[in-house]
Enzyme design. Structure first.
Site, mmCIF file in Angstrom:
data_model
loop_
_atom_site.group_PDB
_atom_site.id
_atom_site.type_symbol
_atom_site.label_atom_id
_atom_site.label_comp_id
_atom_site.label_asym_id
_atom_site.label_seq_id
_atom_site.Cartn_x
_atom_site.Cartn_y
_atom_site.Cartn_z
ATOM 1 N N ALA A 178 12.652 -12.679 8.893
ATOM 2 C CA ALA A 178 12.660 -12.296 10.304
ATOM 3 C C ALA A 178 11.863 -11.005 10.469
ATOM 4 O O ALA A 178 11.723 -10.219 9.525
ATOM 5 C CB ALA A 178 14.095 -12.113 10.780
ATOM 6 N N GLU A 203 15.255 -19.298 4.432
ATOM 7 C CA GLU A 203 16.194 -20.156 5.178
ATOM 8 C C GLU A 203 15.473 -21.343 5.831
ATOM 9 O O GLU A 203 16.035 -22.431 5.934
ATOM 10 C CB GLU A 203 16.950 -19.314 6.217
HETATM 11 C C1 HXC Z 1 8.043 -7.330 9.714
HETATM 12 C C2 HXC Z 1 7.031 -7.084 7.693
HETATM 13 C C3 HXC Z 1 8.018 -7.863 7.055
HETATM 14 C C4 HXC Z 1 9.052 -8.392 7.870
HETATM 15 C C5 HXC Z 1 6.607 -7.249 5.567
HETATM 16 N N1 HXC Z 1 6.165 -6.713 6.723
HETATM 17 N N2 HXC Z 1 7.720 -7.943 5.731
HETATM 18 N N3 HXC Z 1 7.044 -6.827 8.994
HETATM 19 N N4 HXC Z 1 9.037 -8.095 9.184
HETATM 20 N N5 HXC Z 1 10.028 -9.156 7.376
HETATM 21 C C6 HXC Z 1 4.991 -5.926 6.968
HETATM 22 C C7 HXC Z 1 5.035 -4.578 6.252
HETATM 23 O O1 HXC Z 1 5.756 -3.640 7.003
HETATM 24 C C8 HXC Z 1 3.568 -4.246 6.191
HETATM 25 O O2 HXC Z 1 3.150 -3.819 7.485
HETATM 26 C C9 HXC Z 1 2.921 -5.605 5.947
HETATM 27 O O3 HXC Z 1 3.848 -6.575 6.409
HETATM 28 C C10 HXC Z 1 2.653 -5.895 4.478
HETATM 29 O O4 HXC Z 1 3.850 -5.648 3.750
HETATM 30 P P1 HXC Z 1 3.882 -4.724 2.432
HETATM 31 O O5 HXC Z 1 5.295 -4.387 2.161
HETATM 32 O O6 HXC Z 1 2.924 -3.602 2.570
HETATM 33 O O7 HXC Z 1 3.292 -5.740 1.356
HETATM 34 P P2 HXC Z 1 3.782 -6.004 -0.120
HETATM 35 O O8 HXC Z 1 3.910 -4.729 -0.894
HETATM 36 O O9 HXC Z 1 2.872 -7.049 -0.638
HETATM 37 O O10 HXC Z 1 5.253 -6.610 -0.002
HETATM 38 C C11 HXC Z 1 5.458 -7.811 0.673
HETATM 39 C C12 HXC Z 1 6.977 -8.055 0.826
HETATM 40 C C13 HXC Z 1 7.671 -6.826 1.451
HETATM 41 C C14 HXC Z 1 7.611 -8.339 -0.550
HETATM 42 C C15 HXC Z 1 7.107 -9.319 1.683
HETATM 43 O O11 HXC Z 1 6.942 -6.448 2.606
HETATM 44 C C16 HXC Z 1 9.092 -7.073 1.835
HETATM 45 O O12 HXC Z 1 10.006 -6.982 1.005
HETATM 46 N N6 HXC Z 1 9.308 -7.375 3.123
HETATM 47 C C17 HXC Z 1 10.644 -7.475 3.682
HETATM 48 C C18 HXC Z 1 11.269 -8.783 3.368
HETATM 49 C C19 HXC Z 1 12.665 -8.890 3.982
HETATM 50 O O13 HXC Z 1 13.478 -7.990 3.868
HETATM 51 N N7 HXC Z 1 12.920 -10.005 4.621
HETATM 52 C C20 HXC Z 1 14.208 -10.270 5.271
HETATM 53 C C21 HXC Z 1 14.137 -9.858 6.714
HETATM 54 S S1 HXC Z 1 15.713 -10.039 7.485
HETATM 55 P P3 HXC Z 1 2.178 -2.598 7.698
HETATM 56 O O14 HXC Z 1 2.146 -2.463 9.193
HETATM 57 O O15 HXC Z 1 2.798 -1.448 6.980
HETATM 58 O O16 HXC Z 1 0.883 -3.041 7.084
HETATM 59 C C22 HXC Z 1 15.824 -11.688 7.788
HETATM 60 C C23 HXC Z 1 17.075 -12.127 8.528
HETATM 61 C C24 HXC Z 1 16.967 -13.535 9.033
HETATM 62 O O17 HXC Z 1 14.998 -12.456 7.462
HETATM 63 C C25 HXC Z 1 18.002 -13.759 10.107
HETATM 64 C C26 HXC Z 1 17.764 -14.995 10.941
HETATM 65 C C27 HXC Z 1 18.780 -15.160 12.060
#
Ligand code: HXC
Length: 259
Positions: A64, A112
């Site tokens: 998300a 998911e």
């Molecule tokens: C918004 C995101 C994002 C996300 C990454 N980005 N994941 N933006 N939402 N979920 C953005 C980063 O801020 C960054 O933006 C750009 O994408 C690239 O990410 P990096 O971290 O710089 O790249 P990298 O080092 O390659 O790492 C990739 C990654 C990491 C492993 C995917 O970004 C990460 O762990 N992301 C979060 C994943 C996460 O927590 N997902 C769960 C979300 S909660 P900028 O602007 O800095 O370039 C969820 C709940 C669902 O999903 C509920 C449903 C009802």
């Protein structure tokens, strides 16, 4: 179709639902809504016999949209009564075989989405996980329910409590994915498999319903559901085609019409 989610159907009845929102396919509310619309379109379109969900060659979806959720409140999520979850449920309920083709990260809500598919085909470089706990959340689009049903409660808890990622091979070993392919092949292999399903009879819908709904029931009720759906296959033209083809030419040669 949508700004971030497209549906393209090939000549073999396979629809590709493609998520495309650079850089990581973060699932904003709009993306969830477009996924919902895409799932409904695939369900309704009689030309479509099977579906591949793909995030493109780099990333499936990193979950998300954390930036969009930053200032969300309890009231907002409570009021919409699981609307995001409902989009994923629409994919899960699609009455046709669905394969998720996974390149790169499938995290959080992204993972998911893959759990709503019937099969997960992962690229060797795929990484999957439910990192919500690291944000102070829990999974909200089926991760606490579909994941333990797929891999068992202990493995699901390891992923949900720890927030870690697994590689494609680890995911294969725990039954989280079904096949692993080189990164540049995974989508094509998913489409190939989907084409085989798309050539199948209408009864494939009944098989999916019997298994998915039956798993939610006690055994006696589920067996009754199976009997009813078994009987229902006799109302389809494809059942007649299957029998006639077997009697004329032997097994596996029928050309079904999917009705
Ligand atoms: C918004 C995101 C994002 C996300 C990454 N980005 N994941 N933006 N939402 N979920 C953005 C980063 O801020 C960054 O933006 C750009 O994408 C690239 O990410 P990096 O971290 O710089 O790249 P990298 O080092 O390659 O790492 C990739 C990654 C990491 C492993 C995917 O970004 C990460 O762990 N992301 C979060 C994943 C996460 O927590 N997902 C769960 C979300 S909660 P900028 O602007 O800095 O370039 C969820 C709940 C669902 O999903 C509920 C449903 C009802």
């Amino acid at each position: 179709m949508g700004e971030f989610v497209s549906v393209e159907t090939d000549d073999h009845g396979v629809a590709t639902v493609r998520i495309d929102r650079a850089p990581v396919n973060a699932l904003s509310p709009q993306v969830f809504e477009e996924l919902h619309t895409a799932a409904r379109a695939c369900a309704d379109d009689t030309r479509i016999g099977a579906v591949v969900v793909w995030g493109g060659p780099k990333v499936f979806a990193a979950g998300a949209d954390i930036k969009a959720m930053r200032d969300a409140t309890f009231q907002e999520f409570y009021a919409q009564g699981g609307g995001l979850q409902e989009s994923v449920a629409a994919l899960a309920r699609l009455p046709k075989p669905v394969i998720a083709a996974i390149n790169g990260y499938a995290l959080g809500g992204g993972m998911e989405v893959t759990l709503a598919a019937d099969f997960r085909y992962a690229a060797e470089d795929a990484r999957m996980g439910q990192p919500e706990i690291l944000l102070g959340l829990i999974p909200g689009a089926g991760g606490t329910q579909r994941l333990p049903r797929l891999v068992g409660p202990a493995r699901a808890k390891e992923l949900v409590f720890g927030g870690g990622q697994v590689t494609a091979q680890e995911a294969l070993a725990m039954g989280l994915v079904d096949r692993v392919f080189p990164a540049d092949e995974v989508y094509e292999r998913a489409v190939e498999a989907a084409r085989r399903y798309a050539a199948g009879p209408y009864a494939l819908r009944m098989a999916k319903q019997a298994i998915d709904e039956g798993l939610e029931m006690d055994l006696d009720s589920a067996l009754r559901l199976e009997s009813t759906l078994f009987a229902a296959t006799f109302a389809t033209e494809d059942r007649r085609i299957g029998f006639d083809s077997f009697l004329a030419d032997g097994p596996g040669k029928a050309t079904f019409r999917r009705n």
